[in-house]
Structures are given as structure tokens and as C-alpha cells.
Design an enzyme around this catalytic site. Structure first.
Site, PDB file in Angstrom:
ATOM      1  N   SER A 223       5.450   7.479  -4.371  1.00  0.00           N
ATOM      2  CA  SER A 223       4.028   7.785  -4.214  1.00  0.00           C
ATOM      3  C   SER A 223       3.811   9.298  -4.281  1.00  0.00           C
ATOM      4  O   SER A 223       4.261   9.927  -5.235  1.00  0.00           O
ATOM      5  CB  SER A 223       3.532   7.173  -2.897  1.00  0.00           C
ATOM      6  OG  SER A 223       2.149   7.064  -2.899  1.00  0.00           O
ATOM      7  N   ASP A 455       0.425  -2.622  -8.673  1.00  0.00           N
ATOM      8  CA  ASP A 455       0.068  -1.543  -7.741  1.00  0.00           C
ATOM      9  C   ASP A 455      -1.136  -0.797  -8.307  1.00  0.00           C
ATOM     10  O   ASP A 455      -1.073  -0.272  -9.417  1.00  0.00           O
ATOM     11  CB  ASP A 455       1.271  -0.601  -7.617  1.00  0.00           C
ATOM     12  CG  ASP A 455       0.935   0.706  -6.887  1.00  0.00           C
ATOM     13  OD1 ASP A 455      -0.112   0.766  -6.216  1.00  0.00           O
ATOM     14  OD2 ASP A 455       1.748   1.650  -7.004  1.00  0.00           O
ATOM     15  N   HIS A 480       3.754  -1.163  -5.021  1.00  0.00           N
ATOM     16  CA  HIS A 480       3.948   0.256  -4.744  1.00  0.00           C
ATOM     17  C   HIS A 480       5.354   0.580  -4.223  1.00  0.00           C
ATOM     18  O   HIS A 480       5.752   0.074  -3.174  1.00  0.00           O
ATOM     19  CB  HIS A 480       2.904   0.650  -3.699  1.00  0.00           C
ATOM     20  CG  HIS A 480       2.591   2.118  -3.637  1.00  0.00           C
ATOM     21  ND1 HIS A 480       2.192   2.842  -4.736  1.00  0.00           N
ATOM     22  CD2 HIS A 480       2.570   2.986  -2.601  1.00  0.00           C
ATOM     23  CE1 HIS A 480       1.963   4.098  -4.377  1.00  0.00           C
ATOM     24  NE2 HIS A 480       2.187   4.212  -3.087  1.00  0.00           N
TER      25      HIS A 480
END
Ligand SMILES: *[C@@H]1O[C@H](CO)[C@@H](O)[C@H](O)[C@H]1NC(C)=O
Ligand SMILES: *[C@@H]1O[C@H](CO)[C@@H](O)[C@H](O)[C@H]1NC(C)=O
Ligand SMILES: *[C@@H]1O[C@H](CO)[C@@H](O)[C@H](O)[C@H]1NC(C)=O
Ligand SMILES: *[C@@H]1O[C@H](CO)[C@@H](O)[C@H](O)[C@H]1NC(C)=O
Ligand SMILES: *[C@@H]1O[C@H](CO)[C@@H](O)[C@H](O)[C@H]1NC(C)=O
Ligand SMILES: *[C@@H]1O[C@H](CO)[C@@H](O)[C@H](O)[C@H]1NC(C)=O
Ligand SMILES: *[C@@H]1O[C@H](CO)[C@@H](O)[C@H](O)[C@H]1NC(C)=O
Ligand SMILES: *[C@@H]1O[C@H](CO)[C@@H](O)[C@H](O)[C@H]1NC(C)=O
Length: 521
Positions: A223, A455, A480
């Protein structure tokens, strides 16, 4: 070393000399001497095709404290006489601790990192170092869930290093969290450029203390941490041999990715929800509406407005979509609740309630239960209000009510909160992102951008191979950061096992190539 401003000056003159003869000969004659032009003649004797401009330049690019917004007039010179004429619009907005040499910048803080050397092949073997980049949270939470390092430690004979991001967990500058988060003067040092500079220093320090100067380093993050990993490889190639950037929405800045990218994927991940928003509004508008809703959703405290409910549901759907991981697949749980709701003749609210209960499990109450504000929500609010301006909005074609991203009101909200405005274009200025394939196909190498297409953040991810060595590895059903989480031999689907295998092979390739280079140097 020549003065930088003089170098620029030379470059401009050389450019002019290469394509035209109209350059003032007296200036050319001086080139060989590498002597600085006297200030008095430097501008007045310029040939006419040189246009002198002044740009309001920000003093400090690497800080967000109020003083860093000071600007100065910077001179630049244009000569477009020989230019083919192009159609560019370039509103340059250029801004000025690792990035400063004034006395305050030498203050230090304790930064936490974790080492596991159990499986390391040792310095003599130049065995690799896998480094996890902490992101917008204390490191503690990550150690248990990030599996990519521990799962592959034996395979790579790797030293494992996990580093905490500044301003989170136990890595807090200015003595205390309270002081560090007090206002823009201390928050100003809380940004990605400082964070990756921290990582660079710690990796060098660790290599030195293990005498592992020749050990290749692979950096890994998910991320925001994935963005940091990819950017680190581009900015610090002398420290990291390669990067695995999992679910890193490096393209969700400026206008590179359509604003509704995120929510259109959330929408695709689901199928009854669209109708519910209007029903909620309709009930809420009745005299007794909020108490009817409070009862129906079994809220922990009576709702004070319908947004409270809608925002909760919004983040529930988004979070289920983003973290839709095996073996439980939260999206399926919500949808299962919605679909199995029988007490309704097409009553969308009862279906939504059933979805909520299925997802949350049996509780005494729902929605506005008391919670503690997490470090992540406090820290990330600042980060998104300074540097990480990710313009997520919604058009009219998602299952949510439209809500376009409004940069002006965003800027105003941030100013109200912190006294300083965000810098929405800084990420693309400092790290790039626009035309990424065109730019990176011949620059940079050894980056894996991994994604799961379920995601919502994959909408801002790199989904195509940019070159032979900057590769995109994605899965249709992944969520994710799935690939870097702890592997499970019993519940991981085949496609996930295969994705990890591809990544490991690529990294193996980088390392072997590096060993060849090391032997042959
Ligand atoms: C530049 O390109 C844009 C879009 O491609 C176009 O709308 C604009 O008219 C062009 N401007 C000039 C000066 O050619
Ligand atoms: C590493 O190599 C050095 C020099 O070749 C040698 O003195 C040392 O004993 C080796 N250490 C290990 C652990 O093999
Ligand atoms: C932040 O707080 C410190 C001390 O409380 C103060 O000196 C400083 O001016 C404040 N900075 C801003 C931008 O408000
Ligand atoms: C939740 O409660 C309902 C009835 O109140 C029950 O049927 C269901 O099995 C419970 N679910 C769980 C996960 O405990
Ligand atoms: C909030 O934090 C306090 C102190 O750490 C703890 O005692 C309490 O249980 C937490 N509350 C919730 C809802 O997590
Ligand atoms: C959605 O918005 C676009 C652009 O504002 C508009 O052209 C379109 O008609 C809208 N569609 C619907 C179904 O409202
Ligand atoms: C990119 O290349 C790698 C092999 O180098 C391959 O495994 C992967 O599927 C490619 N990605 C895409 C999106 O084509
Ligand atoms: C993704 O999941 C769907 C639904 O479970 C399944 O039908 C499909 O085959 C999966 N696709 C891949 C590529 O694994």
C-alpha cells in the site's frame, strides 16, 4: 566542483550554440575558461531569444511546517528559438531536514527496527537482506501479518529487517507523540521523502554492523509502504537492488487515475446496495426517521444524522472490498447476508441490515460503538493533508451517491485543520507517475508492482509491464496486499500461490544477476 548555477548557465548556452549561430560570440569564447560570469553582465548581454523569468520558488520542499511555505523569486531563462514548437502546459510549482543543514535539522530521534538473522547466510556469502518498510501504522501490527519475509527467509538465506515509519509506534520525534503531532511546526518533518531517507540510513547502518556491504537488499512494502518501496528503488538504487511494491497506488495522484477508480471497483465487487442510500435518506427525512433507522440498525447510540450511518456503511463496503481475502472473503459474507435476507419483499434496508450483521457478527449493538482513534487515522490524516493527496471521488455510476473530489474544499479543510495547505502535485513532481511507461521503460529496473484486481486501490496501480525488469504481477481475484501477507498452506488459493512464486522467481533472478556482477567487477 563548479557552481551548480553556472552549470545550468553553461548547459543553456551550449544548447543554443548547437542549433544556431546567433549566440553572442563573446559569451562562447568564455566557455572554455569555466569562469563565472560577472553578475553585471550575465543578464544584460543576453541574446534576445533568452527570456528571463522569475518563478516564485518555495524555500523548503522537504517539510510541511509553516516556514517551509516561504517562497523566493527564482530566475530561469528560456530560449525557444530553435524549438520545434510543442504543446506543453507546464505550470511548474517547485518547492526547498535529511534535507537541510541548519542547526535544528541535526536533532535526532530513536527509530525502531527489528532484525531476524536466524536464517541469514552471512556476510561471507553476501547473503541477501529483505527489508520491510513500515507504513502508516506502528510496526507491531505488521510483524505478525507480513509473511513475505519470514516465509522466504530460508529460501533466500536472508537477513530480515523491519523498519518502523517515523511518527508511528515507537519512532516518534520531539520526545513525545503529543509534541510531535502538536502542530505544523513539528508535523512538518512527517513526510515520505524524510521517511525513505530514514530507511536509507538504517539499511546502511545495519549492513555496516553486519559487515554485509556486499549483501543485496530487496525492499518490500504494501500500500503506502509499497509506494515507498518502489520510490526507494528509483531514488536509492545504490542501496536497494530491487523492490516489491504490493498494492501500491503510485498512479492515484494528480489526474493520472480517474477519481472514481476506487469506488467503481468497490461497486463491481458488490451486487442491492445502490437503492439503499435513497431509502436511508427518505426515512431520515421523516419526523421520527433517525430513531427508526437507529432501531433498525441497532445502533449503539441514537444516530444524530443519516451521514453517520451512510459513512459507516461506505467504509464497511470499501474495507470488505479492499481486504477481500481468502479464506473468508468478506465481500461474500456481506453479499451472503444481503441475499439470504428473507424477511423482506424487496426491502433494501432489511437486506443491508442483514449484510451488516453478517459481516460484523453478533454484537449487542452496531454502527457508532465507542472506539479509540488509531495512530493510523491521526497520522494518515496529516499525511493526506500535506503530501499524499489521493483524489478519490465518485461519479454517478457507482453504487454510492455521487461525490466528486473537490480539491478546493479539500485544501480548505486541511488548512483549517493544520494551518498549512496540502501540496497536491508534489508526489508526481518528486517521484513521477505521469506517462510512467514512457518514462520508466528506459530508466530504473528491478521493481515488481503486484496487485489484486478486486482491490479498489488497484485502480491506481501499475498493471502493465513497463520494461523487462519493471514488472506488473496481478491476480484477477486478489485483494489489498494479499501477496505479502503470511502464506497459508491450507487455505491459499492456487492463483495466490502462483503469484508469490512468480515474484520470488523474479527476485531470485535479480539476486543471481547481482552475484554475477559482483564476481565480475
Ligand atoms: C494543445 O493541445 C491541447 C490538447 O491536445 C489542445 O486542446 C490545444 O489547443 C493545444 N494548444 C496549442 C497551442 O496547440
Ligand atoms: C569470512 O571470511 C573471512 C575472510 O575470508 C574469514 O576470516 C572468516 O573466518 C569468514 N567467516 C565465516 C563465518 O565464515
Ligand atoms: C507550535 O507550537 C509551538 C509551541 O507550543 C509554538 O512555538 C509554534 O509557534 C506553533 N507553531 C504553529 C505553526 O502554530
Ligand atoms: C447470531 O444470532 C442469531 C440469532 O440471534 C443466530 O441464529 C446466529 O447463529 C448467531 N450467529 C453467530 C455467528 O453467532
Ligand atoms: C481504548 O483504549 C483504552 C486504553 O488503552 C482501553 O482500556 C479501552 O478498552 C479501549 N477501548 C476500545 C473500545 O478499544
Ligand atoms: C452522469 O454524469 C454525467 C456527467 O455529469 C452526465 O452526462 C450523465 O447524464 C449522468 N448520468 C446519469 C444517469 O445521471
Ligand atoms: C510481466 O512479466 C512477467 C514476467 O516477467 C509476467 O509473469 C507477468 O505476467 C507480466 N505481467 C503482465 C501484466 O503481463
Ligand atoms: C475468480 O473468482 C470467480 C468467482 O469465485 C471464479 O469464477 C473465477 O474463476 C476466478 N478467476 C480466477 C482467474 O481465478
Amino acid at each position: 566542483m563548479p557552481l551548480p548555477s553556472f552549470q545550468l548557465w553553461l548547459a543553456l548556452l551550449l544548447l543554443a550554440a548547437a542549433c544556431a549561430s546567433a549566440v553572442h560570440p563573446r559569451k562562447l569564447a568564455r566557455l572554455g575558461g569555466l569562469k563565472r560570469l560577472a553578475a553585471s553582465e550575465s543578464s544584460s548581454d543576453l541574446p534576445p531569444e533568452y527570456e528571463i523569468h522569475y518563478y516564485r520558488q518555495t524555500l523548503d520542499h522537504f517539510n510541511y511546517k509553516p516556514e517551509s511555505y516561504a517562497t523566493f523569486q527564482q530566475r530561469y531563462i528560456l530560449n525557444y528559438k530553435c524549438w520545434g514548437g510543442a504543446n506543453t502546459s507546464s505550470p511548474i510549482f517547485v518547492y526547498t531536514d535529511h534535507f537541510n543543514y541548519k542547526p535544528e535539522s541535526y536533532s535526532t530521534f530513536e527509530q525502531r527496527y527489528v532484525i531476524n538473522s536466524k536464517y541469514w547466510g552471512g556476510a561471507n556469502a553476501s547473503a541477501p537482506i529483505l527489508v520491510y518498510f513500515g507504513a502508516e501504522a506502528p510496526l507491531d501490527g505488521d510483524l505478525a501479518v507480513i509473511g513475505f519475509l519470514s516465509d522466504n527467509a530460508i529460501r533466500f538465506n536472508a537477513l530480515l529487517l523491519y523498519i518502523e515509519h517515523r511518527y508511528y509506534g515507537k519512532s516518534i520525534p520531539f520526545g513525545s507523540r503529543e509534541e510531535a503531532l502538536k502542530n505544523g511546526s513539528t508535523l512538518g518533518y512527517f513526510n515520505s521523502a524524510q521517511a525513505i531517507a530514514d530507511y536509507a540510513e538504517i539499511i546502511i547502518h545495519v549492513k555496516k554492523s553486519f559487515q554485509a556491504e556486499n549483501s543485496p537488499v530487496i525492499v518490500i512494502g504494501g500500500s503506502y509502504g509499497g509506494m515507498l518501496a518502489s520510490w526507494f528503488r528509483l531514488k536509492y538504487p545504490h542501496i536497494a537492488l530491487g523492490a516489491l511494491a504490493s498494492s501500491a497506488p503510485v498512479l492515484y495522484f494528480d489526474d493520472i487515475t480517474p477519481q472514481d477508480g476506487y469506488y467503481s471497483i468497490v461497486t463491481k465487487d458488490f451486487r442491492t446496495i445502490q437503492k439503499s442510500w435513497a431509502v436511508i435518506d427518505e426515512i431520515a427525512s421523516k419526523p421520527n426517521g433517525l430513531s427508526i433507522l437507529s432501531k433498525k440498525f441497532r445502533t449503539c447510540k441514537p444516530l444524530t444524522d443519516s451521514d453517520e450511518l451512510k459513512n459507516y456503511l461506505d467504509s464497511m463496503y470499501s474495507s470488505a472490498a479492499q481486504y477481500n481475502k481468502p479464506p473468508t472473503y468478506p465481500v461474500n459474507i456481506i453479499c451472503g447476508g444481503i441475499d439470504s435476507s428473507t424477511n423482506s419483499e424487496n426491502d433494501p434496508l432489511s437486506k443491508i441490515v442483514a449484510g451488516l450483521f453478517a459481516y460484523t457478527g453478533n454484537r449487542s449493538c452496531y454502527i457508532n460503538a465507542p472506539t479509540n482513534v488509531s495512530e493510523t487515522s491521526v497520522g494518515w490524516r496529516w499525511q493526506t493533508c500535506s503530501e499524499m493527496v489521493i483524489p478519490i471521488g465518485r461519479g454517478n455510476d457507482t453504487m454510492f451517491p455521487p461525490k466528486p473530489f473537490d480539491l478546493q474544499s479539500y485544501i480548505q479543510d486541511c488548512k483549517d485543520l493544520y494551518g498549512v495547505p496540502p501540496r497536491p502535485n508534489w508526489v508526481t513532481t518528486y517521484y513521477g507517475g505521469h506517462s510512467i511507461k514512457l518514462i520508466l521503460q528506459r530508466f530504473g529496473s528491478n521493481i515488481i508492482f503486484s496487485n489484486g484486481l478486486k482491490d479498489p486501490y488497484s485502480s491506481g496501480g501499475v498493471l502493465e509491464n513497463l520494461s523487462d525488469t519493471i514488472t506488473a504481477v496481478h491476480t484477477v481475484n486478489g485483494s489489498h496486499c494479499l501477496d505479502i501477507l503470511v502464506a497459508s498452506k491450507t487455505t491459499d488459493p492456487e492463483w495466490l500461490v502462483a503469484q508469490r512464486e512468480v515474484e520470488i522467481k523474479i527476485i531470485d533472478g535479480w539476486i543471481n544477476e547481482y552475484y554475477d556482477d559482483l564476481r565480475n567487477q
